[in-house]
Design a protein around this motif. Sequence first.
Motif, mmCIF file in Angstrom:
data_model
loop_
_atom_site.group_PDB
_atom_site.id
_atom_site.type_symbol
_atom_site.label_atom_id
_atom_site.label_comp_id
_atom_site.label_asym_id
_atom_site.label_seq_id
_atom_site.Cartn_x
_atom_site.Cartn_y
_atom_site.Cartn_z
ATOM 1 N N MET A 133 -14.453 -21.714 15.004
ATOM 2 C CA MET A 133 -14.576 -20.737 16.215
ATOM 3 C C MET A 133 -14.502 -18.976 15.492
ATOM 4 N N SER A 134 -14.548 -19.286 13.969
ATOM 5 C CA SER A 134 -14.620 -18.291 13.257
ATOM 6 C C SER A 134 -15.943 -17.323 13.598
ATOM 7 N N GLU A 135 -16.934 -19.129 12.894
ATOM 8 C CA GLU A 135 -18.313 -18.566 13.256
ATOM 9 C C GLU A 135 -18.838 -18.432 14.693
ATOM 10 N N GLY A 177 -15.222 -12.906 5.069
ATOM 11 C CA GLY A 177 -15.067 -13.914 4.895
ATOM 12 C C GLY A 177 -15.750 -15.169 6.256
ATOM 13 N N VAL A 178 -14.895 -16.178 6.819
ATOM 14 C CA VAL A 178 -16.347 -16.890 8.052
ATOM 15 C C VAL A 178 -16.756 -15.625 8.866
ATOM 16 N N VAL A 179 -15.747 -14.806 10.126
ATOM 17 C CA VAL A 179 -16.194 -13.845 10.657
ATOM 18 C C VAL A 179 -17.579 -13.088 10.399
ATOM 19 N N GLY A 180 -17.365 -12.651 9.111
ATOM 20 C CA GLY A 180 -18.097 -11.700 8.299
ATOM 21 C C GLY A 180 -19.539 -11.518 8.180
ATOM 22 N N ILE A 197 -17.757 -4.792 3.441
ATOM 23 C CA ILE A 197 -16.802 -3.781 2.510
ATOM 24 C C ILE A 197 -15.963 -5.440 2.945
ATOM 25 N N ASP A 198 -15.019 -6.179 1.382
ATOM 26 C CA ASP A 198 -14.409 -6.867 1.048
ATOM 27 C C ASP A 198 -13.147 -6.462 0.498
ATOM 28 N N ARG A 199 -11.864 -7.054 -0.042
ATOM 29 C CA ARG A 199 -11.133 -6.502 -0.801
ATOM 30 C C ARG A 199 -11.455 -6.900 -2.377
ATOM 31 N N PHE A 219 -16.385 -2.648 -1.724
ATOM 32 C CA PHE A 219 -15.067 -2.831 -2.324
ATOM 33 C C PHE A 219 -14.567 -1.892 -1.013
ATOM 34 N N SER A 220 -13.321 -2.654 -0.762
ATOM 35 C CA SER A 220 -12.981 -1.890 0.145
ATOM 36 C C SER A 220 -11.824 -1.285 -0.432
ATOM 37 N N THR A 221 -11.150 0.097 -0.365
ATOM 38 C CA THR A 221 -10.707 1.177 -0.165
ATOM 39 C C THR A 221 -10.699 1.840 0.508
ATOM 40 N N ASP A 266 -13.948 -5.416 17.721
ATOM 41 C CA ASP A 266 -12.292 -5.897 16.385
ATOM 42 C C ASP A 266 -12.664 -7.187 16.725
ATOM 43 N N VAL A 267 -12.808 -7.918 15.930
ATOM 44 C CA VAL A 267 -13.131 -9.711 16.218
ATOM 45 C C VAL A 267 -11.383 -9.973 15.846
ATOM 46 N N ALA A 268 -10.731 -9.216 14.611
ATOM 47 C CA ALA A 268 -9.315 -9.662 14.157
ATOM 48 C C ALA A 268 -8.412 -9.112 15.394
ATOM 49 N N ILE A 269 -8.931 -8.801 16.654
ATOM 50 C CA ILE A 269 -7.834 -8.336 18.095
ATOM 51 C C ILE A 269 -7.333 -9.248 17.749
ATOM 52 N N ASP A 270 -6.960 -10.709 17.738
ATOM 53 C CA ASP A 270 -6.165 -11.843 17.448
ATOM 54 C C ASP A 270 -5.121 -11.713 16.464
ATOM 55 N N GLN A 271 -4.944 -10.730 15.709
ATOM 56 C CA GLN A 271 -3.997 -10.356 14.554
ATOM 57 C C GLN A 271 -3.560 -9.037 15.366
ATOM 58 N N GLY A 272 -4.165 -8.918 16.100
ATOM 59 C CA GLY A 272 -3.178 -7.367 16.728
ATOM 60 C C GLY A 272 -4.307 -6.097 15.905
ATOM 61 N N VAL A 298 -12.151 -8.422 22.542
ATOM 62 C CA VAL A 298 -12.104 -9.855 23.022
ATOM 63 C C VAL A 298 -11.298 -10.548 22.655
ATOM 64 N N ALA A 299 -10.014 -11.296 22.959
ATOM 65 C CA ALA A 299 -9.477 -11.901 21.936
ATOM 66 C C ALA A 299 -9.926 -13.645 21.934
ATOM 67 N N ASN A 300 -10.810 -13.880 23.066
ATOM 68 C CA ASN A 300 -11.292 -15.232 22.466
ATOM 69 C C ASN A 300 -12.756 -15.154 22.991
ATOM 70 N N MET A 301 -13.318 -14.883 21.893
ATOM 71 C CA MET A 301 -14.833 -14.455 21.914
ATOM 72 C C MET A 301 -15.074 -15.760 21.946
ATOM 73 N N PRO A 302 -14.604 -16.876 21.546
ATOM 74 C CA PRO A 302 -15.788 -17.991 21.683
ATOM 75 C C PRO A 302 -15.252 -18.848 23.414
HETATM 76 P P1 NAD Z 1 -11.294 -15.057 6.299
HETATM 77 O O1 NAD Z 1 -9.962 -15.499 5.653
HETATM 78 O O2 NAD Z 1 -12.249 -16.602 6.279
HETATM 79 O O3 NAD Z 1 -11.973 -13.423 6.743
HETATM 80 C C1 NAD Z 1 -11.407 -12.533 6.242
HETATM 81 C C2 NAD Z 1 -12.071 -11.813 5.144
HETATM 82 O O4 NAD Z 1 -11.179 -9.931 4.682
HETATM 83 C C3 NAD Z 1 -11.476 -12.052 3.508
HETATM 84 O O5 NAD Z 1 -12.586 -12.024 2.806
HETATM 85 C C4 NAD Z 1 -10.418 -10.789 2.612
HETATM 86 O O6 NAD Z 1 -10.544 -10.555 1.982
HETATM 87 C C5 NAD Z 1 -10.969 -9.508 3.471
HETATM 88 N N1 NAD Z 1 -10.217 -8.504 3.589
HETATM 89 C C6 NAD Z 1 -8.907 -8.345 3.583
HETATM 90 N N2 NAD Z 1 -7.846 -7.418 3.942
HETATM 91 C C7 NAD Z 1 -8.897 -6.876 4.039
HETATM 92 C C8 NAD Z 1 -8.966 -5.416 3.965
HETATM 93 N N3 NAD Z 1 -8.460 -4.476 4.062
HETATM 94 N N4 NAD Z 1 -10.473 -4.716 3.275
HETATM 95 C C9 NAD Z 1 -11.594 -5.455 3.361
HETATM 96 N N5 NAD Z 1 -11.809 -6.513 3.652
HETATM 97 C C10 NAD Z 1 -9.955 -7.718 3.786
HETATM 98 O O7 NAD Z 1 -10.839 -15.336 8.268
HETATM 99 P P2 NAD Z 1 -11.832 -15.346 8.989
HETATM 100 O O8 NAD Z 1 -11.887 -16.738 9.664
HETATM 101 O O9 NAD Z 1 -13.386 -14.615 9.256
HETATM 102 O O10 NAD Z 1 -11.224 -14.209 10.422
HETATM 103 C C11 NAD Z 1 -11.171 -13.308 10.544
HETATM 104 C C12 NAD Z 1 -10.740 -12.429 11.663
HETATM 105 O O11 NAD Z 1 -11.020 -12.969 12.992
HETATM 106 C C13 NAD Z 1 -8.952 -13.505 12.392
HETATM 107 O O12 NAD Z 1 -8.056 -11.984 12.957
HETATM 108 C C14 NAD Z 1 -9.163 -14.350 13.234
HETATM 109 O O13 NAD Z 1 -8.305 -14.787 13.778
HETATM 110 C C15 NAD Z 1 -10.211 -13.380 13.893
HETATM 111 N N6 NAD Z 1 -10.755 -14.355 14.829
HETATM 112 C C16 NAD Z 1 -11.096 -13.898 16.464
HETATM 113 C C17 NAD Z 1 -12.140 -14.816 17.308
HETATM 114 C C18 NAD Z 1 -11.615 -13.725 18.015
HETATM 115 O O14 NAD Z 1 -12.222 -14.783 19.650
HETATM 116 N N7 NAD Z 1 -11.244 -12.547 18.840
HETATM 117 C C19 NAD Z 1 -12.471 -15.905 16.732
HETATM 118 C C20 NAD Z 1 -12.075 -16.135 15.692
HETATM 119 C C21 NAD Z 1 -11.779 -15.908 14.789
#
Ligand code: NAD
Length: 362
Positions: A133-135, A177-180, A197-199, A219-221, A266-272, A298-302
């Motif tokens: 679903m992240s893909e 990560g997977v989404v990115g 950008i990742d940390r 690098f994330s700063t 904001d794909v991470a919207i499902d985590q706030g 959108v919180a349920n993009m898939p």
């Molecule tokens: P993941 O764990 O594969 O990747 C997350 C990445 O974020 C990691 O590489 C981590 O190092 C990085 N990260 C963490 N803190 C950071 C920071 N401060 N700066 C930069 N990078 C940072 O997770 P994922 O599977 O890619 O999921 C990402 C988000 O997408 C999650 O919140 C997930 O729930 C959400 N998601 C949303 C939907 C939707 O429909 N909206 C669908 C799928 C996933």
Amino acid sequence: MKVGVPKEIKAHEYRVGLTPGAVREYVAAGHRVMIETDAGAGIGATDDDYRNAGATILTSAAEVFASSEMIVKVKEPQPSEWCQLRENQILFTYLHLAPDPDQAKGLLKSGCTAIAYETVTDAHDGLPLLAPMSEVAGRLAIEAAGSALKRSAGGRGLLIGGVPGVQPARIVVIGGGVVGTHAARMAVGLGAEVTIIDRSIRRLRELDELFEGRVRTRFSTIDSVEEEVFAADVVIGAVLVPGASAPKLVRRSMLSSMRKRGVLVDVAIDQGGCFETSHPTTHADPTYEVDGVIHYCVANMPGAVPLTSSQALNNATLPFGLALANKGFSAVLENPHLRAGLNVHRGRLTYKAVAESLGLPF
Ligand code: NAD
């Protein structure tokens, strides 16, 4: 084993627990599969498609629940479903129990054995039933950005890939990560200029190798996020800190320094959400504007692409589902990755973090 698939009843859920292709695999392995009539309508699979795959079509969810030893679904059971579950019945689906005490109590009362897709693990410390679903969401994020960038949608009026002689969009992906990674793949494929950008330096090294110079990594700063966000046409928020709310990496005060009518997804919207100004939206009304910047949250993009999402989900769930059908509860005892998915068993919570967040005994 008798395996049942009711039609999903949560609002706007069009996916299905087993596709006809997955049903064939269960039947080939000697199992009986019962499908509620019309269960596949959301992905264009007819009852005949399921019959041809070897399933029996039942006319109601009640019949499916009553006649099955294992129920395979997509979404967490709704109240009318959890009261039909019973002792010794296996439930295999997404549960997301931690913020849902009512569902937790319903499942505990039923006596069923519930295995949650989202906590099943793999040998690489990954969550293999969440990853598909992240893909999907990562790839959709760039489509969403492309739509929002259009002038008619309020965006900058920019084509992501540009054309020969005209510069493409600058896309920044926060969280590799997977989404990115999947967002970056799509963006690179369209010809955008992409920065991730990742940390995690280890992750940045992997991405550098994977993309062979076609993305920049940073690098994330606070500094790097500001610099990149201010120069971007599109920012994709894809961070995850497991078990925590997403950190707010783009503050409202930053929006006025961004390109006017730029886009935040904001794909991470499902985590706030990882932008301070994000709030959840729906596919029916996906975007809004704050300080001249378009937001897509959108919180349920898939859910927009149930056909692709159901197939991707089934590919991932199939080996685990077959193991459960072949061996019953013994599969959970034998396989540590399925064991990690066990959230409820015979009236007890069996997943520590869920029990702790619900304040219930473990
Ligand atoms: P993941 O764990 O594969 O990747 C997350 C990445 O974020 C990691 O590489 C981590 O190092 C990085 N990260 C963490 N803190 C950071 C920071 N401060 N700066 C930069 N990078 C940072 O997770 P994922 O599977 O890619 O999921 C990402 C988000 O997408 C999650 O919140 C997930 O729930 C959400 N998601 C949303 C939907 C939707 O429909 N909206 C669908 C799928 C996933």
